[in-house]
Motif scaffolding. Sequence first.
Motif, PDB file in Angstrom:
ATOM      1  N   VAL A 421       0.843  -1.203   0.000  1.00 45.01           N
ATOM      2  CA  VAL A 421       0.000   0.000   0.000  1.00 45.01           C
ATOM      3  C   VAL A 421       0.874   1.248   0.000  1.00 45.01           C
ATOM      4  CG1 VAL A 421      -1.697   1.336   1.308  1.00 45.01           C
ATOM      5  CG2 VAL A 421      -1.926  -1.156   1.142  1.00 45.01           C
ATOM      6  N   GLU A 422       0.522   2.191  -0.858  1.00 39.03           N
ATOM      7  CA  GLU A 422       1.203   3.497  -0.890  1.00 39.03           C
ATOM      8  C   GLU A 422       0.161   4.569  -0.607  1.00 39.03           C
ATOM      9  OE1 GLU A 422       4.377   4.729  -0.475  1.00 39.03           O
ATOM     10  OE2 GLU A 422       5.032   3.917  -2.419  1.00 39.03           O
ATOM     11  N   VAL A 423       0.482   5.483   0.299  1.00 33.53           N
ATOM     12  CA  VAL A 423      -0.446   6.556   0.653  1.00 33.53           C
ATOM     13  C   VAL A 423       0.191   7.894   0.306  1.00 33.53           C
ATOM     14  CG1 VAL A 423      -1.715   7.675   2.520  1.00 33.53           C
ATOM     15  CG2 VAL A 423      -1.444   5.181   2.528  1.00 33.53           C
ATOM     16  N   TYR A 424      -0.474   8.649  -0.554  1.00 38.51           N
ATOM     17  CA  TYR A 424      -0.037  10.008  -0.914  1.00 38.51           C
ATOM     18  C   TYR A 424      -0.881  11.000  -0.134  1.00 38.51           C
ATOM     19  CZ  TYR A 424       2.385   7.655  -4.712  1.00 38.51           C
ATOM     20  OH  TYR A 424       3.211   6.824  -5.446  1.00 38.51           O
ATOM     21  N   HIS A 425      -0.266  12.055   0.375  1.00 36.44           N
ATOM     22  CA  HIS A 425      -1.026  12.955   1.246  1.00 36.44           C
ATOM     23  C   HIS A 425      -0.507  14.382   1.162  1.00 36.44           C
ATOM     24  CE1 HIS A 425       1.813  12.520   4.989  1.00 36.44           C
ATOM     25  NE2 HIS A 425       2.496  12.345   3.870  1.00 36.44           N
ATOM     26  N   ALA A 426      -1.352  15.298   1.667  1.00 37.51           N
ATOM     27  CA  ALA A 426      -0.981  16.718   1.667  1.00 37.51           C
ATOM     28  C   ALA A 426      -1.821  17.486   2.670  1.00 37.51           C
ATOM     29  CB  ALA A 426      -1.166  17.317   0.282  1.00 37.51           C
ATOM     30  N   TYR A 427      -1.171  18.407   3.382  1.00 32.50           N
ATOM     31  CA  TYR A 427      -1.872  19.441   4.142  1.00 32.50           C
ATOM     32  C   TYR A 427      -1.898  20.673   3.239  1.00 32.50           C
ATOM     33  CZ  TYR A 427      -1.557  16.769   8.487  1.00 32.50           C
ATOM     34  OH  TYR A 427      -1.698  15.808   9.460  1.00 32.50           O
ATOM     35  N   TYR A 428      -3.056  21.292   3.086  1.00 31.52           N
ATOM     36  CA  TYR A 428      -3.195  22.409   2.157  1.00 31.52           C
ATOM     37  C   TYR A 428      -3.993  23.524   2.822  1.00 31.52           C
ATOM     38  CZ  TYR A 428      -8.053  21.023   1.605  1.00 31.52           C
ATOM     39  OH  TYR A 428      -9.375  20.751   1.865  1.00 31.52           O
ATOM     40  N   LYS A 429      -3.968  24.698   2.216  1.00 31.80           N
ATOM     41  CA  LYS A 429      -4.727  25.834   2.739  1.00 31.80           C
ATOM     42  C   LYS A 429      -5.656  26.354   1.652  1.00 31.80           C
ATOM     43  CE  LYS A 429      -4.386  29.875   5.670  1.00 31.80           C
ATOM     44  NZ  LYS A 429      -3.511  30.601   6.600  1.00 31.80           N
ATOM     45  N   PRO A 430      -6.971  26.241   1.851  1.00 34.11           N
ATOM     46  CA  PRO A 430      -7.913  26.777   0.865  1.00 34.11           C
ATOM     47  C   PRO A 430      -7.676  28.277   0.668  1.00 34.11           C
ATOM     48  CG  PRO A 430      -9.051  25.379   2.454  1.00 34.11           C
ATOM     49  CD  PRO A 430      -7.673  25.594   2.976  1.00 34.11           C
ATOM     50  N   LEU A 431      -7.760  28.737  -0.552  1.00 38.70           N
ATOM     51  CA  LEU A 431      -7.557  30.154  -0.840  1.00 38.70           C
ATOM     52  C   LEU A 431      -8.512  31.015  -0.020  1.00 38.70           C
ATOM     53  CD1 LEU A 431      -6.126  32.304  -2.572  1.00 38.70           C
ATOM     54  CD2 LEU A 431      -7.958  32.000  -4.272  1.00 38.70           C
ATOM     55  N   GLU A 432      -9.731  30.521   0.174  1.00 39.39           N
ATOM     56  CA  GLU A 432     -10.728  31.287   0.923  1.00 39.39           C
ATOM     57  C   GLU A 432     -10.303  31.538   2.365  1.00 39.39           C
ATOM     58  OE1 GLU A 432     -12.879  28.698  -2.131  1.00 39.39           O
ATOM     59  OE2 GLU A 432     -11.147  28.565  -0.803  1.00 39.39           O
ATOM     60  N   PHE A 433      -9.403  30.701   2.878  1.00 37.66           N
ATOM     61  CA  PHE A 433      -8.974  30.838   4.267  1.00 37.66           C
ATOM     62  C   PHE A 433      -7.888  31.899   4.440  1.00 37.66           C
ATOM     63  CE2 PHE A 433     -10.127  26.529   6.402  1.00 37.66           C
ATOM     64  CZ  PHE A 433     -11.388  26.553   5.814  1.00 37.66           C
ATOM     65  N   GLU A 500      -5.968  20.159  -5.439  1.00 40.12           N
ATOM     66  CA  GLU A 500      -4.939  19.607  -4.563  1.00 40.12           C
ATOM     67  C   GLU A 500      -4.879  18.077  -4.666  1.00 40.12           C
ATOM     68  OE1 GLU A 500      -2.863  21.546  -3.304  1.00 40.12           O
ATOM     69  OE2 GLU A 500      -3.941  23.452  -3.518  1.00 40.12           O
ATOM     70  N   VAL A 501      -6.008  17.467  -5.041  1.00 42.49           N
ATOM     71  CA  VAL A 501      -6.028  16.007  -5.192  1.00 42.49           C
ATOM     72  C   VAL A 501      -5.113  15.569  -6.331  1.00 42.49           C
ATOM     73  CG1 VAL A 501      -7.473  13.991  -5.688  1.00 42.49           C
ATOM     74  CG2 VAL A 501      -8.361  15.827  -4.234  1.00 42.49           C
ATOM     75  N   VAL A 502      -5.140  16.302  -7.440  1.00 40.49           N
ATOM     76  CA  VAL A 502      -4.333  15.899  -8.602  1.00 40.49           C
ATOM     77  C   VAL A 502      -2.893  16.395  -8.493  1.00 40.49           C
ATOM     78  CG1 VAL A 502      -6.388  15.826 -10.052  1.00 40.49           C
ATOM     79  CG2 VAL A 502      -5.010  17.903 -10.006  1.00 40.49           C
ATOM     80  N   LYS A 503      -2.544  16.963  -7.343  1.00 45.60           N
ATOM     81  CA  LYS A 503      -1.174  17.417  -7.103  1.00 45.60           C
ATOM     82  C   LYS A 503      -0.486  16.618  -5.998  1.00 45.60           C
ATOM     83  CE  LYS A 503      -0.993  21.866  -6.462  1.00 45.60           C
ATOM     84  NZ  LYS A 503      -1.433  23.193  -5.970  1.00 45.60           N
ATOM     85  N   LEU A 504      -1.113  15.515  -5.572  1.00 51.78           N
ATOM     86  CA  LEU A 504      -0.543  14.731  -4.476  1.00 51.78           C
ATOM     87  C   LEU A 504       0.735  14.023  -4.932  1.00 51.78           C
ATOM     88  CD1 LEU A 504      -3.805  13.112  -3.020  1.00 51.78           C
ATOM     89  CD2 LEU A 504      -2.445  14.940  -1.978  1.00 51.78           C
ATOM     90  N   ARG A 505       1.849  14.489  -4.447  1.00 57.14           N
ATOM     91  CA  ARG A 505       3.139  13.936  -4.874  1.00 57.14           C
ATOM     92  C   ARG A 505       3.938  13.305  -3.735  1.00 57.14           C
ATOM     93  NH1 ARG A 505       0.988  15.114  -9.043  1.00 57.14           N
ATOM     94  NH2 ARG A 505       1.882  16.080 -10.906  1.00 57.14           N
ATOM     95  N   ILE A 506       3.607  13.644  -2.495  1.00 61.78           N
ATOM     96  CA  ILE A 506       4.389  13.186  -1.346  1.00 61.78           C
ATOM     97  C   ILE A 506       3.746  11.930  -0.763  1.00 61.78           C
ATOM     98  CG2 ILE A 506       5.310  13.767   0.921  1.00 61.78           C
ATOM     99  CD1 ILE A 506       6.433  15.454  -1.374  1.00 61.78           C
ATOM    100  N   THR A 515       3.216  19.359   3.513  1.00 62.02           N
ATOM    101  CA  THR A 515       2.536  20.662   3.502  1.00 62.02           C
ATOM    102  C   THR A 515       2.700  21.333   2.145  1.00 62.02           C
ATOM    103  OG1 THR A 515       2.997  20.922   5.859  1.00 62.02           O
ATOM    104  CG2 THR A 515       2.355  22.903   4.636  1.00 62.02           C
ATOM    105  N   VAL A 516       1.577  21.732   1.555  1.00 65.26           N
ATOM    106  CA  VAL A 516       1.606  22.424   0.265  1.00 65.26           C
ATOM    107  C   VAL A 516       2.129  23.842   0.481  1.00 65.26           C
ATOM    108  CG1 VAL A 516       0.214  23.265  -1.662  1.00 65.26           C
ATOM    109  CG2 VAL A 516      -0.295  21.039  -0.648  1.00 65.26           C
ATOM    110  N   THR A 517       3.123  24.237  -0.304  1.00 69.47           N
ATOM    111  CA  THR A 517       3.733  25.559  -0.117  1.00 69.47           C
ATOM    112  C   THR A 517       3.526  26.491  -1.299  1.00 69.47           C
ATOM    113  OG1 THR A 517       5.828  24.680  -0.965  1.00 69.47           O
ATOM    114  CG2 THR A 517       5.502  24.675   1.427  1.00 69.47           C
TER     115      THR A 517
END
Length: 519
Positions: A421-433, A500-506, A515-517
């Motif tokens: 199993v491989e898990v790709y993940h990201a913490y992101y910040k919505p622009l609205e926030f 952000e889903v289609v940018k999961l690289r980590i 963390t998305v920067t």
Amino acid sequence: MAVVVLRGPRGHFRWRVPTCTRGVRGAASPAGGQQDFDLLVIGGGSGGLACAKEAAQLGKKVAVTDYVEPSPQGTRWGLGGTCVNVGCIPKKLMHQAALLGDMIRDAHHYGWEVAQPVQHDWNKMAEAVQNHVKSLNWGHRVQLQDRKVKYFNIKASFVDKHTVCGVTKSGKETLLSADHIVIATGGRPKYPTHIEGASEYGITSDDIFWLKESPGKTSKPATADVALECAGFLTGIGLDTTVMMRSIPLRGFDQQMSSLVTEHMESHGTRFLKGCVPSRIEKLPAGQLQVTWDDHASGKEGTGIFDTVLWAIGRVPETRNLNLEKAGVNTNPKNQKILVDAQEATSVPHIFAIGDVAEGRPELTPTAIMAGKLLAQRLYGKSSALMDYSNVPTTVFTPLEYGCVGLSEEEAVTVHGQEHVEVYHAYYKPLEFTVAERDASQCYIKMVCLREPPQLVLGLHFLGPNAGEVIQGFALGIKCGASYTQVMQTVGIHPTCSEEVVKLRISKRSGLDPTVTGC
């Protein structure tokens, strides 16, 4: 287990429909004789109505029976079942009310001058929500009439394999028979039977959406999705809300995501009493409720005073009063759910069960609706298509919404093994926030995949704004067998949370900071 305490006027009575006294073989028939149909649907919720309307469209003579027994606190409602009356619809509308409060607080960051403090009016919200629900009740009646489906507001129970006896509130009996019968009676919230004062003073989700007055300071013993959803919108509209959590939150969901949900709620004002189980509820002279609980962590007893206690400890199927034994329909003795096969058939070939009342089926409105339509098509439309219960998407409408489809990380590891199993993940910040300077600590996405190329997607989990809207589209891809490679080849829509889903690289395995920067 969770309890929510709320204030609101309510009576303490439970009216029961008399049981059938006639209609059994050898006894006199009710006045008017027996009415015969091609299909009889017992239960007027989403699944039952969908099945009945589809069969009627295919030219069959169809009847629906539906009766809502009042809750222990006296709450009752119209046609449409749990989702329409005491579930998805009023819950989402009250969730929206809470989200609007957040938006109002954000508004001044965007140049809007909003007078402070902003007050919420429970009565006005409740009236608007209840009026919308009543319009849906009426709409369902009209739809049945337009399709020439005969509707009976009666409580039905089996007489034999092809016949049911229905009783009205006034005690009038009606006999109905059909070639095929579909049981779609759904379920009702549980009350704890071992806690003193639980049913006398507590309410459930059957009551919360129909309260005319604000529930006030609320205690909620529960960790299920409905418990956290209710706690979330109550906190969001400014009410003091406490959730008693005996064990893990959102059992059956991905536990990392579930923990992030409760972390967000806790940081935004909902109080959690972890490892606590209520033991009794007492009514004080002033009308408030004193809740006593056992704290398993400390081994001590705690107490608190609330206006309302809301029980959200699960649901039980509405099967106990159907006299299923007279028809030969088998149930699971542990939970009383009806045993069904892949065709939705029970132990009696011409009797079927769909929705929450059926064993092993997700307790979700859309699955019940699709199962009902497909069942009618198999019976009368010469279709052989079965309901596919795999990869069903869903969303928990907590303040920070949690949407998911497919396997949790724990399930994937159990089925395939950690090394596969491989898990790709990201913490992101919505622009609205950003402009409003909102905390995005718990905005998180993870995609659970097989490790072997092309890395089939096993599950997708999204925590953030509009989670249901995000997951719905990706659910189609996963249903069609999408791979991680294909998702990464998909162009995102900018600027959105979905991209952000289609940018999961980590990957988790890499140990890199997820963390998305930037773009």
